[in-house]
Enzyme design. Structure first.
Site, short mmCIF file in Angstrom:
data_model
loop_
_atom_site.label_atom_id
_atom_site.label_comp_id
_atom_site.label_asym_id
_atom_site.label_seq_id
_atom_site.Cartn_x
_atom_site.Cartn_y
_atom_site.Cartn_z
N ASP A 105 38.57 17.64 -37.81
CA ASP A 105 39.34 18.88 -38.47
C ASP A 105 38.70 19.12 -39.57
OD1 ASP A 105 41.62 20.64 -39.35
OD2 ASP A 105 41.89 19.06 -41.00
N ASP B 191 39.83 21.06 -43.24
CA ASP B 191 40.79 20.88 -44.51
C ASP B 191 41.41 19.73 -44.54
OD1 ASP B 191 39.79 23.47 -45.55
OD2 ASP B 191 41.11 24.35 -43.95
#
Length: 379
Positions: free
Chosen positions: A21, A23
């Site tokens: 991922d 953020d």
């Protein structure tokens, strides 16, 4: 939190690729932009509800925008809200730094030719803008996907399944590293293994569906997943990208054997990533005493559902007067270990004699040396 790896990893589920991922997992976007919503809501006479914002972690922007407009009863449509607030976010993205261990992991996977993808609930255009501020990241990922490139974003498995497809790897052989519950659910829905590094400390106990839960990427051990192990430790210490801490010392005077508490200043409280956890070492600059070697424990203490940052330091030197209350500037340059079990808060942040010995020895090595002319010490 759970341990560092699966109880067992059968040959049938050998990890062949990694999906990251963006953020909150490898990029400290939340810290860089956390005041944006507060500033925006203030224009409408509203205040941020931290609980509601925690529950929005990992959501797609359109979904998040609609719920913010509803939760705060804003006189805007979701589209109008997005149009107003997005420039405020994009202006802060250049300030978002790599989280501890992120560059290390990306370089390691690339070096060993392990396929790895980036799969984010952000739009692909926004991902590109964020990555542009981090040299080499765009080129190193095998695949980069945004939520606007699949039918549904997380917690749907679409992003992860598409990433696996583009890498030519079966979903069962993919390991996902995520910070949000939304992302963890998407990983499990895709039939993949998942390591969670929660960006919300208060919600860490809610990640039970993850195969493994860590405090920081520095705790990640790839060999437990059948991947090549890191070989970047120097003796008993791990070099890290320097962390800058400033604050006031508070504690027992004239006793270097007892850890002193550090009360961080506002700049440190705002900029220090939440995922900084463990026992570290570096150089302490005291306003009236000069430079000392230091061992530091950093983590979070949960009381009544409230998370409080705890920073304690042992300065390796003798003092001829009370240093409690003095200004301290600390450059953390290395990592030693994770914190002790948090079951007993009084010992979770303990600094052991072995930590001091390891730090003392490491700080004598050129790789950890202090040089006031180096850019990292020129603030």
């Amino acid at each position: 939190m759970k341990g560092h790896g699966p109880d067992s990893l059968s040959p049938e589920t050998k990890i062949s690729a990694v999906i990251l991922d963006l953020d909150g997992t490898i990029l400290n976007t939340e810290k860089a932009t956390e005041s944006v919503l507060e500033e925006f809501l203030a224009k409408y006479g509203k205040e941020v509800d931290p609980g509601k914002e925690e529950n929005r972690l990992g959501q797609m922007h359109n979904e998040s925008a609609a719920s913010i407009v509803k939760d705060y009863d804003l006189p805007l449509t979701a589209s109008e809200f997005s149009k107003e607030i997005m420039p405020m976010y994009t202006a802060r993205w250049p300030n978002a730094k790599a989280l501890p261990g992120a560059n290390r992991l990306i370089s390691h996977l690339h070096k060993h030719k392990i396929p790895f993808a980036l799969a984010s609930n952000s739009k692909r255009e926004n991902i590109g803008e964020k990555l542009s501020h981090h040299k080499g990241w765009t080129e190193l990922f095998s695949v980069i996907l945004g939520s606007d490139q699949v039918k549904s974003g997380k917690p749907s498995p679409d992003l992860f399944l598409e990433a696996a497809k583009r890498m030519g790897v079966d979903a069962a052989h993919c390991l996902v590293i995520e910070d949000s519950l939304v992302g963890v659910r998407a990983s499990k829905n895709a039939g993949m293994k998942v390591v969670a590094v929660p960006s919300s400390v208060r919600l860490a106990d809610c990640y039970s569906i993850a195969d493994c839960v860590l405090h920081s990427l520095l705790e990640f051990q790839p060999e437990l997943w059948g991947l090549p192990e890191f070989k970047d430790w120097v003796q008993n210490a791990l070099p890290i990208e320097p962390l800058h801490v400033k604050g006031l010392l508070s504690g027992i005077p004239n006793d270097s054997s007892v850890p002193l508490s550090i009360i961080p200043d506002r700049a440190t409280a705002v900029s220090l990533p939440d995922q900084v956890s463990g026992v570290y070492f570096g150089w302490a600059i005291l306003s009236t005493h000069g430079i000392f070697k230091a061992v530091v424990s950093i983590g979070w203490e949960l009381r009544g559902g409230i998370a409080n940052r705890v920073i304690q330091a042992c300065l390796l030197g003798e003092f001829d007067k009370d240093i409690s209350g003095e200004q301290l500037e600390l450059w953390i340059v290395g990592y030693i270990r994770q914190l002790c079990s948090e079951a007993n808060a009084s010992t979770a942040f303990e600094i052991f004699p072995e930590d001091k010995s390891n730090a003392e020895a490491a700080l004598d090595l050129p790789i950890f040396s202090y040089d006031e002319d180096l850019p990292i010490f020129s603030y």
